[in-house]
Design a protein around this motif. Structure first.
Motif, PDB file in Angstrom:
ATOM      1  N   TYR A 160      10.676  27.420  52.496  1.00  0.00           N
ATOM      2  CA  TYR A 160      11.667  27.845  51.491  1.00  0.00           C
ATOM      3  C   TYR A 160      11.031  28.988  50.667  1.00  0.00           C
ATOM      4  CZ  TYR A 160      13.978  23.472  52.564  1.00  0.00           C
ATOM      5  OH  TYR A 160      14.675  22.548  53.517  1.00  0.00           O
ATOM      6  N   GLN A 161      11.872  30.130  50.413  1.00  0.00           N
ATOM      7  CA  GLN A 161      11.875  31.291  49.773  1.00  0.00           C
ATOM      8  C   GLN A 161      12.933  31.147  48.855  1.00  0.00           C
ATOM      9  OE1 GLN A 161       8.514  33.283  50.228  1.00  0.00           O
ATOM     10  NE2 GLN A 161       9.245  33.842  48.033  1.00  0.00           N
ATOM     11  N   VAL A 162      13.090  30.351  47.882  1.00  0.00           N
ATOM     12  CA  VAL A 162      14.159  30.220  46.990  1.00  0.00           C
ATOM     13  C   VAL A 162      13.653  30.637  45.858  1.00  0.00           C
ATOM     14  CG1 VAL A 162      15.309  28.738  48.450  1.00  0.00           C
ATOM     15  CG2 VAL A 162      13.937  27.745  46.803  1.00  0.00           C
ATOM     16  N   HIS A 163      12.521  30.508  45.265  1.00  0.00           N
ATOM     17  CA  HIS A 163      12.291  30.917  43.888  1.00  0.00           C
ATOM     18  C   HIS A 163      11.829  32.330  43.709  1.00  0.00           C
ATOM     19  CE1 HIS A 163      12.568  27.145  41.847  1.00  0.00           C
ATOM     20  NE2 HIS A 163      12.167  26.648  42.905  1.00  0.00           N
ATOM     21  N   SER A 164      11.863  33.052  42.375  1.00  0.00           N
ATOM     22  CA  SER A 164      11.532  34.539  42.534  1.00  0.00           C
ATOM     23  C   SER A 164      10.160  34.710  41.790  1.00  0.00           C
ATOM     24  CB  SER A 164      12.476  35.312  41.666  1.00  0.00           C
ATOM     25  OG  SER A 164      12.644  34.702  40.341  1.00  0.00           O
ATOM     26  N   SER A 194      12.144  21.427  43.026  1.00  0.00           N
ATOM     27  CA  SER A 194      11.016  22.306  42.713  1.00  0.00           C
ATOM     28  C   SER A 194      11.279  22.880  41.374  1.00  0.00           C
ATOM     29  CB  SER A 194      10.885  23.492  43.995  1.00  0.00           C
ATOM     30  OG  SER A 194      12.089  24.027  43.894  1.00  0.00           O
ATOM     31  N   ALA A 195      10.119  23.048  40.652  1.00  0.00           N
ATOM     32  CA  ALA A 195      10.072  23.794  39.223  1.00  0.00           C
ATOM     33  C   ALA A 195       9.273  25.061  39.301  1.00  0.00           C
ATOM     34  CB  ALA A 195       9.576  22.801  38.280  1.00  0.00           C
ATOM     35  N   SER A 196       9.741  26.186  38.954  1.00  0.00           N
ATOM     36  CA  SER A 196       9.376  27.298  38.979  1.00  0.00           C
ATOM     37  C   SER A 196       9.123  28.227  37.541  1.00  0.00           C
ATOM     38  CB  SER A 196      10.073  28.167  39.730  1.00  0.00           C
ATOM     39  OG  SER A 196       9.726  29.432  40.058  1.00  0.00           O
ATOM     40  N   ASN A 197       8.046  29.165  37.509  1.00  0.00           N
ATOM     41  CA  ASN A 197       8.035  30.074  36.595  1.00  0.00           C
ATOM     42  C   ASN A 197       9.257  30.954  36.336  1.00  0.00           C
ATOM     43  OD1 ASN A 197       5.523  29.060  35.716  1.00  0.00           O
ATOM     44  ND2 ASN A 197       4.440  30.717  37.455  1.00  0.00           N
ATOM     45  N   ASP A 198       9.996  31.005  37.458  1.00  0.00           N
ATOM     46  CA  ASP A 198      11.118  31.741  37.136  1.00  0.00           C
ATOM     47  C   ASP A 198      12.339  30.870  36.385  1.00  0.00           C
ATOM     48  OD1 ASP A 198      12.524  29.759  38.803  1.00  0.00           O
ATOM     49  OD2 ASP A 198      12.807  31.172  40.444  1.00  0.00           O
ATOM     50  N   TYR A 207      21.140  23.504  45.143  1.00  0.00           N
ATOM     51  CA  TYR A 207      21.572  23.929  43.753  1.00  0.00           C
ATOM     52  C   TYR A 207      20.369  24.612  43.075  1.00  0.00           C
ATOM     53  CZ  TYR A 207      25.273  20.140  44.277  1.00  0.00           C
ATOM     54  OH  TYR A 207      26.452  19.646  44.607  1.00  0.00           O
ATOM     55  N   THR A 208      20.818  25.498  42.298  1.00  0.00           N
ATOM     56  CA  THR A 208      19.896  26.111  41.086  1.00  0.00           C
ATOM     57  C   THR A 208      20.166  25.659  39.876  1.00  0.00           C
ATOM     58  OG1 THR A 208      19.693  28.089  42.980  1.00  0.00           O
ATOM     59  CG2 THR A 208      18.986  28.257  40.331  1.00  0.00           C
ATOM     60  N   LEU A 209      19.434  25.173  39.160  1.00  0.00           N
ATOM     61  CA  LEU A 209      19.638  24.559  37.768  1.00  0.00           C
ATOM     62  C   LEU A 209      19.082  25.326  36.848  1.00  0.00           C
ATOM     63  CD1 LEU A 209      19.291  20.479  38.811  1.00  0.00           C
ATOM     64  CD2 LEU A 209      21.238  22.035  38.563  1.00  0.00           C
ATOM     65  N   HIS A 210      19.797  25.832  35.790  1.00  0.00           N
ATOM     66  CA  HIS A 210      19.450  26.433  34.766  1.00  0.00           C
ATOM     67  C   HIS A 210      19.424  25.847  33.578  1.00  0.00           C
ATOM     68  CE1 HIS A 210      19.378  30.147  37.054  1.00  0.00           C
ATOM     69  NE2 HIS A 210      20.582  29.704  37.618  1.00  0.00           N
ATOM     70  N   GLY A 211      18.407  25.415  32.731  1.00  0.00           N
ATOM     71  CA  GLY A 211      18.559  24.589  31.548  1.00  0.00           C
ATOM     72  C   GLY A 211      17.196  24.648  30.502  1.00  0.00           C
ATOM     73  N   HIS A 212      16.235  25.456  31.244  1.00  0.00           N
ATOM     74  CA  HIS A 212      15.071  25.877  30.442  1.00  0.00           C
ATOM     75  C   HIS A 212      15.059  27.090  29.765  1.00  0.00           C
ATOM     76  CE1 HIS A 212      13.064  21.901  30.737  1.00  0.00           C
ATOM     77  NE2 HIS A 212      13.599  21.936  32.023  1.00  0.00           N
ATOM     78  N   GLN A 213      14.452  27.430  28.821  1.00  0.00           N
ATOM     79  CA  GLN A 213      14.256  28.913  28.404  1.00  0.00           C
ATOM     80  C   GLN A 213      12.751  29.205  28.433  1.00  0.00           C
ATOM     81  OE1 GLN A 213      16.617  30.647  27.052  1.00  0.00           O
ATOM     82  NE2 GLN A 213      17.986  28.880  27.518  1.00  0.00           N
ATOM     83  N   GLY A 214      12.387  29.792  29.866  1.00  0.00           N
ATOM     84  CA  GLY A 214      11.123  30.112  30.269  1.00  0.00           C
ATOM     85  C   GLY A 214      10.762  29.278  31.597  1.00  0.00           C
ATOM     86  N   PRO A 215       9.565  29.128  31.809  1.00  0.00           N
ATOM     87  CA  PRO A 215       9.102  28.709  32.978  1.00  0.00           C
ATOM     88  C   PRO A 215       9.179  27.191  32.904  1.00  0.00           C
ATOM     89  CG  PRO A 215       7.513  30.151  32.460  1.00  0.00           C
ATOM     90  CD  PRO A 215       8.571  30.054  31.249  1.00  0.00           C
ATOM     91  N   VAL A 216       9.554  26.581  34.071  1.00  0.00           N
ATOM     92  CA  VAL A 216       9.697  24.980  34.286  1.00  0.00           C
ATOM     93  C   VAL A 216       8.429  24.607  34.912  1.00  0.00           C
ATOM     94  CG1 VAL A 216      11.151  23.099  35.399  1.00  0.00           C
ATOM     95  CG2 VAL A 216      12.172  25.065  34.516  1.00  0.00           C
TER      96      VAL A 216
END
Length: 167
Positions: free
Chosen positions: A42-46, A63-67, A82-91
């Motif tokens: 999977y290449q799903v993170h930037s 998966s948790a990412s620096n993106d 799904y792509t989940l956005h909830g954090h401000q900064g890297p997860v």
């Protein structure tokens, strides 16, 4: 197992037959350790991937990412759910609960977010069973169209909800 860069995190699936790796090169790979064979890529993170967690069923992977995102992957379908956005900064980390009904994520924003899944929904389980144990295909004589007929598609989705503290 090969990577450009390095693997930041590895995790075994519940049956112990596969291992997933989180790459600094922003990839997630799932390997069958019995055959030493790459099953899914999977290449799903930037940005680099920091953590992974298998659902207890083995059918989903977080998966948790620096993106700054958490991704939910459907391993049976081999696709991003799904792509989940909830954090401000890297997860930095993710983990499913023991029963799989919740998962948590933690990031550099000093937040731990708890999310609820409905992966154990009876309708979803029925769909997974159908994918794992498909019905016997019909004989060609049975599917030859004797009259016109319409095909309808059904859209199935899984809801993921952020649990907020009660006030």
């Amino acid at each position: 197992m090969d990577y450009k860069g390095h693997a930041n995190y590895v995790n075994f699936n519940p049956s112990g037959t596969c291992v997933a790796s989180a790459g600094a090169d922003s990839t997630v790979k799932v390997w069958d350790i019995r055959m030493n064979k790459l099953l899914q890529h999977y290449q799903v993170h930037s940005a680099g991937v920091n953590s992974l967690s298998f659902h207890p069923s083995g059918n989903y992977l977080l998966s948790a990412s620096n993106d700054g995102t958490v991704k939910v992957l459907d391993l049976l379908e081999g696709r991003l759910l799904y792509t989940l956005h909830g954090h401000q900064g890297p997860v930095l980390s993710v983990a499913f609960s023991r029963g799989g009904e919740n998962f948590a994520s933690g990031g550099t924003d000093a937040q731990v977010l708890v999310w609820r899944t409905n992966f154990d929904n009876k309708e979803i389980v029925k769909l997974q069973q159908k994918r794992l144990f498909p019905e016997v295909p019909p004989h060609l004589n049975d599917i030859y169209p004797r009259s016109s007929h319409f095909h309808t598609s059904t859209d199935h989705s899984i809801q993921v909800r952020l649990l907020l503290p009660q006030k």
